[in-house]
Design a protein around this motif. Sequence first.
Motif, PDB file in Angstrom:
ATOM      1  N   ASN A  33       3.489  10.755  -9.052  1.00 12.82           N
ATOM      2  CA  ASN A  33       3.159  10.981 -10.455  1.00 12.82           C
ATOM      3  C   ASN A  33       1.866  11.771 -10.635  1.00 12.82           C
ATOM      4  OD1 ASN A  33       5.267   9.369 -12.096  1.00 12.82           O
ATOM      5  ND2 ASN A  33       4.653   7.942 -10.479  1.00 12.82           N
ATOM      6  N   GLY A  34       1.600  12.663  -9.673  1.00 13.44           N
ATOM      7  CA  GLY A  34       0.535  13.644  -9.872  1.00 13.44           C
ATOM      8  C   GLY A  34      -0.818  13.302  -9.296  1.00 13.44           C
ATOM      9  N   GLY A  35      -0.969  12.144  -8.645  1.00 11.02           N
ATOM     10  CA  GLY A  35      -2.252  11.789  -8.059  1.00 11.02           C
ATOM     11  C   GLY A  35      -2.400  12.318  -6.646  1.00 11.02           C
ATOM     12  N   THR A  36      -3.627  12.588  -6.239  1.00 10.45           N
ATOM     13  CA  THR A  36      -3.914  13.061  -4.876  1.00 10.45           C
ATOM     14  C   THR A  36      -5.041  12.211  -4.296  1.00 10.45           C
ATOM     15  OG1 THR A  36      -5.392  14.743  -5.788  1.00 10.45           O
ATOM     16  CG2 THR A  36      -3.133  15.426  -5.285  1.00 10.45           C
ATOM     17  N   PRO A  37      -4.715  11.033  -3.759  1.00 12.45           N
ATOM     18  CA  PRO A  37      -5.751  10.150  -3.218  1.00 12.45           C
ATOM     19  C   PRO A  37      -6.542  10.807  -2.088  1.00 12.45           C
ATOM     20  CG  PRO A  37      -3.655   8.991  -3.452  1.00 12.45           C
ATOM     21  CD  PRO A  37      -3.373  10.444  -3.678  1.00 12.45           C
ATOM     22  N   GLU A  38      -7.836  10.520  -2.019  1.00 12.63           N
ATOM     23  CA  GLU A  38      -8.687  10.983  -0.934  1.00 12.63           C
ATOM     24  C   GLU A  38      -8.666   9.909   0.156  1.00 12.63           C
ATOM     25  OE1 GLU A  38     -12.531  11.913  -2.453  1.00 12.63           O
ATOM     26  OE2 GLU A  38     -11.765  13.329  -3.947  1.00 12.63           O
ATOM     27  N   TYR A  39      -7.735  10.060   1.090  1.00 13.46           N
ATOM     28  CA  TYR A  39      -7.470   8.999   2.047  1.00 13.46           C
ATOM     29  C   TYR A  39      -8.628   8.746   3.013  1.00 13.46           C
ATOM     30  CZ  TYR A  39      -2.674   8.840   0.392  1.00 13.46           C
ATOM     31  OH  TYR A  39      -1.558   8.683  -0.396  1.00 13.46           O
ATOM     32  N   GLU A  40      -9.430   9.748   3.300  1.00 16.15           N
ATOM     33  CA  GLU A  40     -10.527   9.549   4.248  1.00 16.15           C
ATOM     34  C   GLU A  40     -11.561   8.568   3.713  1.00 16.15           C
ATOM     35  OE1 GLU A  40     -12.272  13.179   5.482  1.00 16.15           O
ATOM     36  OE2 GLU A  40     -10.479  13.932   6.493  1.00 16.15           O
TER      37      GLU A  40
ATOM     38  N   ALA B  42       0.830  -1.210   0.000  1.00 14.24           N
ATOM     39  CA  ALA B  42       0.000   0.000   0.000  1.00 14.24           C
ATOM     40  C   ALA B  42       0.859   1.252   0.000  1.00 14.24           C
ATOM     41  CB  ALA B  42      -0.929  -0.003   1.214  1.00 14.24           C
ATOM     42  N   ALA B  43       1.883   1.278   0.853  1.00 15.49           N
ATOM     43  CA  ALA B  43       2.751   2.461   0.915  1.00 15.49           C
ATOM     44  C   ALA B  43       3.424   2.718  -0.421  1.00 15.49           C
ATOM     45  CB  ALA B  43       3.793   2.272   2.015  1.00 15.49           C
ATOM     46  N   ALA B  44       3.924   1.652  -1.062  1.00 13.61           N
ATOM     47  CA  ALA B  44       4.596   1.815  -2.352  1.00 13.61           C
ATOM     48  C   ALA B  44       3.619   2.258  -3.437  1.00 13.61           C
ATOM     49  CB  ALA B  44       5.269   0.503  -2.749  1.00 13.61           C
ATOM     50  N   LEU B  45       2.438   1.670  -3.434  1.00 15.79           N
ATOM     51  CA  LEU B  45       1.441   2.004  -4.444  1.00 15.79           C
ATOM     52  C   LEU B  45       0.988   3.455  -4.309  1.00 15.79           C
ATOM     53  CD1 LEU B  45      -0.665   1.411  -6.605  1.00 15.79           C
ATOM     54  CD2 LEU B  45      -2.072   0.312  -4.856  1.00 15.79           C
ATOM     55  N   LEU B  46       0.658   3.859  -3.097  1.00 15.91           N
ATOM     56  CA  LEU B  46       0.146   5.208  -2.897  1.00 15.91           C
ATOM     57  C   LEU B  46       1.239   6.260  -3.108  1.00 15.91           C
ATOM     58  CD1 LEU B  46      -2.124   4.321   0.130  1.00 15.91           C
ATOM     59  CD2 LEU B  46      -2.876   4.947  -2.178  1.00 15.91           C
ATOM     60  N   ARG B  47       2.477   5.907  -2.772  1.00 20.96           N
ATOM     61  CA  ARG B  47       3.571   6.834  -3.049  1.00 20.96           C
ATOM     62  C   ARG B  47       3.782   6.973  -4.555  1.00 20.96           C
ATOM     63  NH1 ARG B  47       6.715   9.143   0.201  1.00 20.96           N
ATOM     64  NH2 ARG B  47       6.430   7.636   1.885  1.00 20.96           N
TER      65      ARG B  47
ATOM     66  N   ALA C 153      -3.513   3.852   4.079  1.00 16.75           N
ATOM     67  CA  ALA C 153      -3.263   5.124   4.756  1.00 16.75           C
ATOM     68  C   ALA C 153      -2.227   5.893   3.963  1.00 16.75           C
ATOM     69  CB  ALA C 153      -2.770   4.892   6.185  1.00 16.75           C
ATOM     70  N   SER C 154      -2.118   7.160   4.244  1.00 10.76           N
ATOM     71  CA  SER C 154      -1.087   7.981   3.606  1.00 10.76           C
ATOM     72  C   SER C 154       0.282   7.349   3.855  1.00 10.76           C
ATOM     73  CB  SER C 154      -1.127   9.392   4.173  1.00 10.76           C
ATOM     74  OG  SER C 154      -0.124  10.202   3.602  1.00 10.76           O
ATOM     75  N   PRO C 155       1.120   7.240   2.835  1.00 12.53           N
ATOM     76  CA  PRO C 155       2.401   6.534   3.007  1.00 12.53           C
ATOM     77  C   PRO C 155       3.290   7.218   4.036  1.00 12.53           C
ATOM     78  CG  PRO C 155       2.312   7.652   0.878  1.00 12.53           C
ATOM     79  CD  PRO C 155       0.936   7.724   1.460  1.00 12.53           C
ATOM     80  N   PRO C 156       4.033   6.414   4.806  1.00 12.17           N
ATOM     81  CA  PRO C 156       4.928   6.972   5.818  1.00 12.17           C
ATOM     82  C   PRO C 156       6.167   7.588   5.176  1.00 12.17           C
ATOM     83  CG  PRO C 156       5.185   4.601   5.711  1.00 12.17           C
ATOM     84  CD  PRO C 156       4.067   4.950   4.779  1.00 12.17           C
ATOM     85  N   GLU C 157       7.145   7.893   6.014  1.00 12.05           N
ATOM     86  CA  GLU C 157       8.391   8.499   5.533  1.00 12.05           C
ATOM     87  C   GLU C 157       9.000   7.681   4.392  1.00 12.05           C
ATOM     88  OE1 GLU C 157      12.891   9.541   7.263  1.00 12.05           O
ATOM     89  OE2 GLU C 157      11.379   8.564   8.527  1.00 12.05           O
TER      90      GLU C 157
END
Length: 372
Positions: A278-285, A268-273, A330-334
């Motif tokens: 590359n320009g996407g802004t996922p709506e994490y809520e 998930a972290a790798a996918l969302l990062r 969730a939003s990807p960590p560091e």
Amino acid sequence: MEYVQERVTTLHDFGDAAPEAPTDDAAVVVPMTEREHAGLAAERVLSALETVAPERVVVPLRASEERVGSVASWLEGFDLPLELLWCDGPELGALLSASGLNGTRGKGRDVWLALGVAGDSDYVVVHDADAKNYDAFHVPKLLFPLAHGHEFSKGYYARVENDRLYGRLFRLFYRPLVEALDADTDAAVVEYLDSFRYALAGEFATTGALAREMRVQRGWGLEVGTLGEAFRLVGSAGSAQVDLGVHEHDHRAVSGPSGLSDMSEQVAAALLRAVEDNGGTPEYETLPARYRRAAERLVDAYSLDSAFNDLEYDRSGEREQVETYADAIASPPEDTRLPAWQEAAITPAEVAEAAAADLDGAVESVDAVPER
């Protein structure tokens, strides 16, 4: 059987595909752990590579000092131009630490080390050592699109064995998560990620130049992170995917150390990062709820597909996995990715030298132990 094209060039095997490819200009990277060495699957992989005759084979090995000597002895039995890269030795660890690169160890870290060493070949092919039905055409199949103008290719295959569908993390997590993302962003990377038929496959190939331009995830996010980097660097036009038939791999439990639940967090972290890069802004809520809806639709589809083929299907078990995987969204960590080799603070030659010294020391240490 079908012949549908995706957004990336899709090469199908209609039964007898045996393409010619520049195997003698390719380095084949086979990441391995001490647990896999001498197993039937690894034996099959390396024996098949003997008939492929690649330029070189690089084995990044994760193993304890007590086991590395026996792995090295076993590998010497294969007629291959083989380079063993022990990834856990003290000199290599000190080199990485001094450069701020040591960090978390994992499959991705091992492959990153090997990509540096192998990247001076024209082409680099990476594949796992646990495919029970590996054959010698996998390498030329992955290389074929590279010899015809593409810079990145990815393997895909069916995961059907023991009368049931496998590939659970891809089917039940990656695929519905990408579908959910597609509903809330128009970033082209999402369509790219959606076009790969088995995005979590460990088999891919790149040009040597591209291998040294990629940032690499340290752990189980390797495969997805590689797709994100391929999109960033060469896009859909430079990418292809290749039919590798049906694969049988080892299966992991959902829970426990290195289980699918732990893997889902890194995927998930790798996918969302990759989407954010590359320009996407996922709506994490709202993303977990949309993921669940997409996964429920797919569970129904897999159930019907299984019935159509007279396969066993555990609908309730698959739904339970969906709920487990949803917690990973969730939003990807560091960002702890390893840098592109062309920007790294160390050189592949330094890595190879340190790993060779570590290997020599470990083998000498084992040889010095008196027999009882």
